[in-house]
Write an enzyme that holds these catalytic residues in place. Structure first.
Site, PDB file in Angstrom:
ATOM      1  N   LYS A 113     -76.094 -46.977  29.876  1.00 45.61           N
ATOM      2  CA  LYS A 113     -76.329 -48.067  30.830  1.00 45.61           C
ATOM      3  C   LYS A 113     -75.772 -47.745  32.206  1.00 45.61           C
ATOM      4  O   LYS A 113     -76.312 -48.205  33.203  1.00 45.61           O
ATOM      5  CB  LYS A 113     -75.750 -49.387  30.310  1.00 45.61           C
ATOM      6  CG  LYS A 113     -76.521 -49.897  29.111  1.00 45.61           C
ATOM      7  CD  LYS A 113     -76.382 -51.383  28.923  1.00 45.61           C
ATOM      8  CE  LYS A 113     -77.338 -51.827  27.831  1.00 45.61           C
ATOM      9  NZ  LYS A 113     -77.308 -53.254  27.605  1.00 45.61           N
ATOM     10  N   LYS A 196     -84.729 -46.720  21.467  1.00 40.52           N
ATOM     11  CA  LYS A 196     -84.801 -48.020  20.766  1.00 40.52           C
ATOM     12  C   LYS A 196     -85.536 -49.045  21.631  1.00 40.52           C
ATOM     13  O   LYS A 196     -85.482 -48.986  22.863  1.00 40.52           O
ATOM     14  CB  LYS A 196     -83.405 -48.509  20.374  1.00 40.52           C
ATOM     15  CG  LYS A 196     -82.579 -49.048  21.501  1.00 40.52           C
ATOM     16  CD  LYS A 196     -81.489 -49.992  20.997  1.00 40.52           C
ATOM     17  CE  LYS A 196     -80.922 -50.755  22.173  1.00 40.52           C
ATOM     18  NZ  LYS A 196     -80.288 -51.986  21.924  1.00 40.52           N
ATOM     19  N   LYS A 199     -84.693 -55.048  25.398  1.00 37.32           N
ATOM     20  CA  LYS A 199     -85.103 -56.156  26.268  1.00 37.32           C
ATOM     21  C   LYS A 199     -85.326 -55.678  27.683  1.00 37.32           C
ATOM     22  O   LYS A 199     -86.165 -56.189  28.389  1.00 37.32           O
ATOM     23  CB  LYS A 199     -83.970 -57.187  26.350  1.00 37.32           C
ATOM     24  CG  LYS A 199     -83.872 -58.115  25.220  1.00 37.32           C
ATOM     25  CD  LYS A 199     -82.788 -59.129  25.543  1.00 37.32           C
ATOM     26  CE  LYS A 199     -81.738 -59.167  24.483  1.00 37.32           C
ATOM     27  NZ  LYS A 199     -80.498 -58.502  24.830  1.00 37.32           N
TER      28      LYS A 199
END
Ligand code: ATP
Ligand code: LTN
Length: 330
Positions: A113, A196, A199
């Site tokens: 991230k 994966k 969102k």
């Protein structure tokens, strides 16, 4: 006899996905009779990355409505919003003083991230696993049902629990275990099946959102990346096909082998169309029920108020115990 305790949460960073549903919420529902469950929308985690305040509030209610629509029963499980229970941040500070930089540096989610955060990486993104550890330890949690990507954070929580017990005594906190099972534990992106489903993926076409219409779901599955070849098989080198089989398996409970044999003589096209149909059949009632909850904010607010009260009842006892242990004057 008090039932063992479960706690889990989802970040309302956007509307929930099929990955959140199959990796987390569907299991939450299965576990709720055997355990005393605390299920949260973790809005304080969400602000570790940029959020629009109006959207964040909406996404928080959407998450809670989805839990209810998926079958989490507010009469037996405690459903609440993390920021309604101040003990989470109280304990997070203490854990900031007992967690180590080296441990946090190893967290793969932070590495991923922070790469997309640009120059200014928020400190909260780095220390976020300690807020998650606080979430878990506050409720004397036995089991944490999450998708595969969260295993490392639960392992860190275990290490910290052991450290606190070593320093202050075995009754300081309870050491939790991760609960990660089944083919839904890692749903992959439909366009990049080596990543994966998430969102906040850059390309929304690879993600099935629970709020997508049946038509959107069909279209996304039609465009899903499958590998070269045509024969349906379940193997490491056919990630796209494998993902569709796993999705079917997580919903229907059939084994991957059974699913593969039902496609003998058929092509990838059949697999895509049928996976979309299975997903739509599962999601249609959840979609409708979520809408119903969102149209009745009074009922949602009531459920959240009661959930937060129950959560605070447990969390305040834990924080008092830990405050004493670390030497705060109370
Ligand atoms: P974000 O994109 O904001 O990082 P996310 O979609 O990865 O969000 P989280 O809020 O981080 O979702 O995860 C909530 C729960 O859903 C966790 O238990 C996580 O393991 C699970 N989960 C998320 N994505 C998947 C996935 N693709 N497959 C299985 N489980 C998943
Ligand atoms: N970090 C988790 C969400 C989360 C969580 C928790 C999950 C926050 N606190 C406590 C289980 C238990 C994620 O999925 N990103």
């Amino acid at each position: 006899m008090q039932k063992p305790i479960i706690l889990s949460g989802i970040q309302p960073t956007a509307k929930l996905t099929l990955g959140n549903y199959l990796g987390a919420v569907k299991n939450w529902v299965k576990l709720q009779n055997e355990y005393l469950c605390y299920y949260m929308a973790v809005d304080q985690h969400a602000i570790t990355v940029k959020q629009d305040p109006v959207q964040l509030r909406q996404n928080t209610l959407f998450a809670v409505a989805t839990y209810l629509a998926s079958g989490v029963d507010p009469k037996t499980s405690h459903i609440f919003v993390q920021s309604h229970v101040p003990q989470h941040t109280q304990l997070a500070w203490i854990l900031n003083c007992f967690g180590y930089m080296g441990e946090l540096n190893r967290m793969t989610q932070f590495k991923d991230k922070s790469q997309s955060s640009g120059k200014n990486i928020r400190v909260g993104l780095f220390t976020y696993p300690l807020l998650m550890a606080a979430d878990i330890l506050l409720y004397d949690t036995d089991l944490v049902p999450v998708g595969d990507d969260q295993k490392q954070h639960v392992e860190l929580t275990r290490d910290i629990a052991q450290r606190l017990c070593g320093l202050f005594g075995d009754d300081t906190v309870k050491e939790p275990k991760p609960y990660i099972t089944g083919p839904g534990a890692r749903v992959m992106d439909l366009l990049s099946p080596d990543r994966k489903m998430s969102k906040s993926a850059e390309n929304e076409k690879g993600t099935i959102f629970l709020a997508d219409t049946s038509k959107q779901v069909e279209k996304k599955f039609k465009q899903a990346v499958t590998d070269s070849g045509t024969e349906v098989s379940y193997s490491e080198d056919k990630l796209g096909v494998r993902n569709l089989i796993d999705i079917q398996s997580a919903i229907t409970g059939r084994s991957p082998d059974e699913i593969v044999s039902s496609y003998e003589g058929k092509m990838y096209g059949h697999l895509k169309v049928e996976t979309a149909a299975i997903v739509n059949e599962e999601l249609a009632p959840i979609r409708a029920e979520t809408e119903r909850y969102l149209n009745d904010p009074g009922e949602l607010e009531n459920i959240l108020k009661q959930g937060a009260e129950k959560a605070r009842e447990h969390a305040s006892k834990t924080i008092e115990r830990i405050y004493r242990k670390v030497g705060f004057h109370i």
